[in-house]
Structure formats: C-alpha cells, structure tokens
Design an enzyme around this catalytic site. Structure first.
Site, PDB file in Angstrom:
ATOM      1  N   ARG A 107      -3.946   2.386  -2.833  1.00 19.59           N
ATOM      2  CA  ARG A 107      -3.530   3.626  -3.501  1.00 19.59           C
ATOM      3  C   ARG A 107      -2.533   3.332  -4.613  1.00 19.59           C
ATOM      4  O   ARG A 107      -2.644   3.866  -5.707  1.00 19.59           O
ATOM      5  CB  ARG A 107      -2.944   4.619  -2.492  1.00 19.59           C
ATOM      6  CG  ARG A 107      -3.987   5.203  -1.553  1.00 19.59           C
ATOM      7  CD  ARG A 107      -3.361   6.128  -0.539  1.00 19.59           C
ATOM      8  NE  ARG A 107      -2.388   5.357   0.240  1.00 19.59           N
ATOM      9  CZ  ARG A 107      -1.470   5.886   1.030  1.00 19.59           C
ATOM     10  NH1 ARG A 107      -1.371   7.191   1.157  1.00 19.59           N
ATOM     11  NH2 ARG A 107      -0.638   5.129   1.706  1.00 19.59           N
ATOM     12  N   ASN A 116      -5.791   8.353   1.392  1.00 23.84           N
ATOM     13  CA  ASN A 116      -6.416   7.694   2.527  1.00 23.84           C
ATOM     14  C   ASN A 116      -7.067   8.762   3.389  1.00 23.84           C
ATOM     15  O   ASN A 116      -6.464   9.811   3.645  1.00 23.84           O
ATOM     16  CB  ASN A 116      -5.383   6.958   3.376  1.00 23.84           C
ATOM     17  CG  ASN A 116      -4.934   5.655   2.766  1.00 23.84           C
ATOM     18  OD1 ASN A 116      -5.510   5.157   1.809  1.00 23.84           O
ATOM     19  ND2 ASN A 116      -3.875   5.088   3.309  1.00 23.84           N
TER      20      ASN A 116
END
Length: 101
Positions: A29, A47
C-alpha cells in the site's frame, strides 16, 4: 515517463484492480501511494480480508496505463500473482491518492 502539460495523455479513466499474491505486510500500500503520487494520479488502495489488495486509480489514460504496468511489474513490492481489473471512464470523485482502512 515525462508528463509535460502539452502532451496528450488521453481521456481520464478509472482503473479498478484486485491484486492477488503476497501483497499484504510487504509495504504494498505504501509504495502504491508513492507511485500514484509520483504519477499525479488520484484514488485509493486498501487491504481486503481475503489477502488481496484493492486499488482504484484515476487519471489520464496513458498515465493510468503506466501505473498498471508498474502494478504488474517486479518493481511493485511483494509478489503479484494475478490482477483482476476493469477500466472505465473516470468519475472525478478523488482529490488525492489515499490508503483506506
């Protein structure tokens, strides 16, 4: 890729991607945000509970395709095994690129 104001980068598009592989707990990320910001793209990354990462990115078509190539490359962190994706017209709903929790 240089992004000069006089270059025609195509219409704005939205890429929605579900990234499978070893993509959680590896900085995926964080590096996705950095790459999107480097390319001046907007959207989100998060996520998911099934171990995948969901990405929504908007910007000029040519730049989004460059991001897409990066997403599938060895330069992306972790190990990307598969990407389910769709491309559509951009909605313009994002003003930045952020991690969604």
């Amino acid at each position: 890729m240089a992004h000069a104001a006089d270059q025609d980068s195509g219409p704005d598009v939205r890429l929605q991607a579900r990234v499978e592989g070893i993509v959680q707990a590896v900085g995926f990320r964080y590096w996705t945000v950095r790459k999107a910001e480097e390319l001046s793209l907007t959207g989100t990354v998060r996520n998911d509970d099934d171990g995948t990462v969901a990405v929504v990115v908007e910007g000029p078509q040519a730049v989004v395709l460059e991001f897409r190539r990066w997403l599938r490359s060895e330069d992306a962190p972790g190990r990307v095994d598969h990407v389910d994706e769709s491309v559509s017209a951009a909605t313009g709903e994002f003003s930045s690129f952020d991690v969604v929790y």
